[in-house]
Write a protein that holds these residues in place. Structure first.
Motif, short mmCIF file in Angstrom:
data_model
loop_
_atom_site.label_atom_id
_atom_site.label_comp_id
_atom_site.label_asym_id
_atom_site.label_seq_id
_atom_site.Cartn_x
_atom_site.Cartn_y
_atom_site.Cartn_z
N PRO A 70 -6.02 -4.20 -5.27
CA PRO A 70 -6.01 -5.21 -4.54
C PRO A 70 -7.42 -6.05 -4.72
CG PRO A 70 -4.84 -3.67 -2.94
CD PRO A 70 -5.52 -2.83 -4.30
N GLY A 71 -8.51 -5.34 -4.70
CA GLY A 71 -9.76 -5.95 -4.73
C GLY A 71 -9.92 -6.42 -6.16
N ILE A 72 -9.38 -5.75 -7.26
CA ILE A 72 -9.56 -6.26 -8.56
C ILE A 72 -8.59 -7.47 -8.81
CG2 ILE A 72 -9.20 -5.60 -10.97
CD1 ILE A 72 -10.01 -2.81 -10.46
N VAL A 73 -7.54 -7.50 -8.35
CA VAL A 73 -6.86 -8.70 -8.50
C VAL A 73 -7.40 -9.82 -7.85
CG1 VAL A 73 -4.36 -9.70 -8.06
CG2 VAL A 73 -4.61 -7.27 -8.82
N GLN A 74 -7.68 -9.81 -6.46
CA GLN A 74 -8.36 -10.77 -5.81
C GLN A 74 -9.61 -11.35 -6.60
OE1 GLN A 74 -9.31 -10.10 -1.75
NE2 GLN A 74 -9.81 -12.06 -1.51
N GLU A 75 -10.35 -10.32 -7.08
CA GLU A 75 -11.80 -11.03 -7.75
C GLU A 75 -11.29 -11.61 -9.00
OE1 GLU A 75 -15.75 -8.88 -9.76
OE2 GLU A 75 -14.68 -7.74 -8.05
N THR A 76 -10.53 -11.26 -9.58
CA THR A 76 -9.84 -11.72 -10.99
C THR A 76 -9.35 -12.79 -11.06
OG1 THR A 76 -9.93 -9.42 -11.95
CG2 THR A 76 -8.73 -10.97 -13.34
N THR A 77 -8.27 -12.98 -10.02
CA THR A 77 -7.33 -14.32 -10.14
C THR A 77 -7.38 -15.16 -8.82
OG1 THR A 77 -5.62 -12.99 -9.18
CG2 THR A 77 -5.63 -12.76 -11.46
N GLY A 78 -7.97 -14.46 -7.65
CA GLY A 78 -7.98 -14.98 -6.19
C GLY A 78 -6.86 -14.72 -5.36
N GLU A 79 -5.86 -14.22 -6.12
CA GLU A 79 -4.57 -13.67 -5.17
C GLU A 79 -4.96 -12.69 -4.51
OE1 GLU A 79 -0.25 -12.03 -6.41
OE2 GLU A 79 -1.63 -12.38 -7.99
N ARG A 80 -4.28 -12.62 -3.06
CA ARG A 80 -4.50 -11.69 -2.21
C ARG A 80 -3.18 -10.69 -2.11
NH1 ARG A 80 -8.30 -11.72 1.33
NH2 ARG A 80 -7.05 -10.93 3.13
N ILE A 81 -3.37 -9.67 -2.27
CA ILE A 81 -2.08 -8.62 -2.32
C ILE A 81 -2.58 -7.62 -1.09
CG2 ILE A 81 -1.10 -6.63 -3.46
CD1 ILE A 81 -1.72 -8.21 -5.98
N GLU A 82 -1.50 -7.38 -0.06
CA GLU A 82 -1.57 -6.42 0.89
C GLU A 82 -1.62 -5.00 0.38
OE1 GLU A 82 -2.55 -7.15 3.93
OE2 GLU A 82 -2.56 -9.16 3.56
N ARG A 83 -2.45 -4.13 0.71
CA ARG A 83 -2.59 -2.98 0.37
C ARG A 83 -1.42 -2.11 1.00
NH1 ARG A 83 -5.03 1.83 1.75
NH2 ARG A 83 -6.22 0.77 3.42
N GLN A 84 -0.68 -1.28 0.20
CA GLN A 84 0.24 -0.37 0.65
C GLN A 84 -0.27 1.02 1.16
OE1 GLN A 84 3.05 -0.45 -2.71
NE2 GLN A 84 4.47 -1.67 -1.19
N GLU A 85 0.10 1.60 2.20
CA GLU A 85 -0.35 2.72 2.77
C GLU A 85 -0.05 3.97 1.80
OE1 GLU A 85 -2.95 3.39 4.67
OE2 GLU A 85 -3.45 1.14 4.82
N SER A 86 -0.77 4.95 1.26
CA SER A 86 -0.42 6.14 0.75
C SER A 86 -0.01 7.25 1.49
CB SER A 86 -1.46 6.63 -0.43
OG SER A 86 -1.85 5.49 -1.11
#
Length: 211
Positions: A195-211
């Motif tokens: 999620p952090g890589i996606v947000q830093e690259t595209t600005g898109e926020r993705i909620e992290r799923q619990e493992s």
């Protein structure tokens, strides 16, 4: 079934070996390679519907097979058909994931000679198409694991191509990557970093799923 070189010796992926194993290293994961750990983690993710990510098969042309017994077959001669790209790919939350995994016994730097031009080109193409491309590097002597987004890795790769240093220092890797701590289930929870890589690259926020 074993995949072997033409001389019959078993194929074993190479790693760097420029340091001696210290007596103080943790034995909790003794004998397992980074590939073993990632395969176990990917099985965990898949079994819980978190992601579908697999190791890519190696493209080989089989030439000779020996049958030491009726129920056993040993490939004694085979050739790589094409240059391989990266180690793993798959889908996570609707996004294409593609990454290369490497380990080193160096304790202060990671040699860029461990990566091939065609692998970097492949990750660059994935990145340009909006996929998530990254590196996972294990410092085996330190039992430390880092996820490096492709953009940050590519800066160091370009530096080498333009005459700069031919490795990434541990300090540089610590600064530009996400460090993950090995656990039990999954062994390497690298999805936590995406999620952090996606947000830093595209600005898109993705909620992290619990493992």
């Amino acid at each position: 079934m074993a995949i072997r070189y033409p001389n019959g010796k078993k194929y074993v992926p190479t790693t760097t070996n420029s340091a001696v194993k210290p007596a103080s290293i943790s034995f909790s994961n003794r004998g397992k390679t980074l590939e073993d750990e990632l395969n176990e983690s990917n099985e965990y993710y898949n079994s819980r519907g978190l992601a579908v990510i697999h190791k890519k098969p190696v493209p080989i042309q089989i030439v000779n097979v020996r049958y030491p017994a009726r129920s056993a077959a040993v490939i004694t001669e085979a050739y790589f058909k094409t240059a391989s790209t990266t180690d793993y790919n798959g889908v996570w939350q609707g996004k294409y994931v593609d990454f290369e995994a490497k380990e080193t016994k160096n304790k202060t730097s990671f040699p860029l000679q461990n990566i091939h031009d065609h692998q970097v080109e492949h990750m660059s193409q994935v990145h340009e198409q909006g996929g998530i491309a990254f590196m996972i590097i294990r410092f085996s002597m330190l039992d430390r694991y880092f996820i490096i987004p492709f953009e940050q890795f590519h800066e160091k790769w370009t530096r080498m191509l333009t005459g700069g240093r031919k490795s990434m220092t541990l300090a540089e890797i610590e600064d530009m990557s996400v460090e993950i701590q090995p656990g039990y289930h999954p062994r390497l929870d690298y999805l936590r970093a995406l999620p952090g890589i996606v947000q830093e690259t595209t600005g898109e926020r993705i909620e992290r799923q619990e493992s």
